[in-house]
Write a protein that holds these residues in place. Structure first.
Motif, mmCIF file in Angstrom:
data_model
loop_
_atom_site.group_PDB
_atom_site.id
_atom_site.type_symbol
_atom_site.label_atom_id
_atom_site.label_comp_id
_atom_site.label_asym_id
_atom_site.label_seq_id
_atom_site.Cartn_x
_atom_site.Cartn_y
_atom_site.Cartn_z
ATOM 1 N N VAL A 113 0.875 -1.186 0.000
ATOM 2 C CA VAL A 113 0.000 0.000 0.000
ATOM 3 C C VAL A 113 0.900 1.220 0.000
ATOM 4 O O VAL A 113 1.890 1.269 0.722
ATOM 5 N N ASP A 114 0.520 2.207 -0.806
ATOM 6 C CA ASP A 114 1.304 3.445 -0.887
ATOM 7 C C ASP A 114 0.433 4.599 -0.389
ATOM 8 O O ASP A 114 0.385 4.887 0.805
ATOM 9 N N PHE A 131 -7.230 -7.669 5.177
ATOM 10 C CA PHE A 131 -6.399 -7.096 4.109
ATOM 11 C C PHE A 131 -4.926 -7.193 4.501
ATOM 12 O O PHE A 131 -4.507 -6.643 5.527
ATOM 13 N N ALA A 132 -4.147 -7.913 3.679
ATOM 14 C CA ALA A 132 -2.725 -8.119 3.971
ATOM 15 C C ALA A 132 -1.868 -7.624 2.807
ATOM 16 O O ALA A 132 -2.202 -7.850 1.640
ATOM 17 N N THR A 133 -0.775 -6.949 3.138
ATOM 18 C CA THR A 133 0.206 -6.578 2.116
ATOM 19 C C THR A 133 1.592 -6.923 2.645
ATOM 20 O O THR A 133 1.783 -7.064 3.856
ATOM 21 N N GLY A 140 -0.790 4.609 3.601
ATOM 22 C CA GLY A 140 -1.712 3.498 3.368
ATOM 23 C C GLY A 140 -1.825 2.535 4.533
ATOM 24 O O GLY A 140 -2.767 1.741 4.621
ATOM 25 N N ARG A 141 -0.877 2.620 5.430
ATOM 26 C CA ARG A 141 -0.769 1.645 6.524
ATOM 27 C C ARG A 141 -2.058 1.471 7.351
ATOM 28 O O ARG A 141 -2.413 0.337 7.698
ATOM 29 N N PHE A 147 0.794 -6.609 7.724
ATOM 30 C CA PHE A 147 1.849 -6.384 6.730
ATOM 31 C C PHE A 147 3.174 -6.789 7.376
ATOM 32 O O PHE A 147 3.224 -7.054 8.577
ATOM 33 N N ILE A 148 4.241 -6.825 6.589
ATOM 34 C CA ILE A 148 5.533 -7.238 7.141
ATOM 35 C C ILE A 148 6.486 -6.071 7.336
ATOM 36 O O ILE A 148 6.977 -5.850 8.417
#
Ligand SMILES: O=P(O)(O)OC[C@H]1O[C@H](OP(=O)(O)OP(=O)(O)O)[C@H](O)[C@@H]1O
Ligand SMILES: Nc1nc2[nH]cnc2c(=O)[nH]1
Ligand SMILES: [Mg+2]
Length: 176
Positions: A113-114, A131-133, A140-141, A147-148
């Protein structure tokens, strides 16, 4: 552009700070993401946001043992210029049914996500999905559940499928 105007900078040029990711690193980061997701699931299906979400979706689905994978096809950046979001293909009726119409039990996967515009649009389609990125920038966080790695907003991530090995000049010659 008017004569004398500064040339418009692309998102990548504005970001400035390069963050190249190798296939090995990407695979490791996807596995790390799956460790976290394994605590949250089980999931009925994975929804990949194309195209960048296809690669992490395949790895995550393999690790989680999920065999139903659907896509939501969104175009926003033309290489590095962000334009209007265009939904080229929505979520299938079958996947919608698996998520009870709101996305409950579904896992949305994207590479990053940006600004959060893409993620926000998909969240609106599936408000109860997870929702995972793999990577997240600060703007966007807040949209992402898992997320990682967080990188700064002025970072541009170069993915292995967009890059190739090439000569890099020595640091003393001004290389970044
Ligand atoms: O948070 P945002 O500012 O919306 O940006 C994030 C989105 O941008 C990239 O996709 P892109 O539109 O470049 O398309 P692609 O996945 O087909 O490369 C990336 O894969 C995310 O989906
Ligand atoms: N490859 C790539 N695509 C993006 N789209 C929005 N931000 C980014 C980024 O940092 N890297
Ligand atoms: Mg994308």
């Amino acid at each position: 552009m008017m004569a004398g105007d500064a040339p418009e900078l692309s998102a990548q040029e504005r970001a400035g700070r390069p963050f190249p990711v190798s296939w090995d690193q990407f695979h490791r980061d996807c596995r790390a993401l799956t460790w976290r997701l394994n605590e949250v699931g089980p999931f009925h299906a994975v929804i990949a946001i194309t195209r960048g979400g296809l690669v992490p979706a395949a790895i995550v689905a393999r690790e989680l043992g999920v065999r139903v994978i659907d896509t939501v096809c969104i175009a926003s950046y033309d290489h590095d210029k962000q334009g209007e979001l265009q939904v080229l293909k929505g979520i299938s009726e079958q996947a919608m049914k698996l998520g009870g119409g709101t996305g409950k039990g579904l896992l949305i996967v994207d590479d990053l996500v940006d600004t959060g515009k893409t993620g926000k649009l998909v969240r609106e389609m599936l408000p109860d999905a997870h929702f995972a990125t793999v990577y997240a920038k600060p703007k966007g966080r807040p949209l992402v559940d898992t997320f990682i790695t967080e990188v700064s907003q002025d970072t541009w991530i170069f993915f292995p499928w967009d890059t190739a090995l090439s000569y890099h000049p020595p640091l003393r010659d001004g290389a970044a």
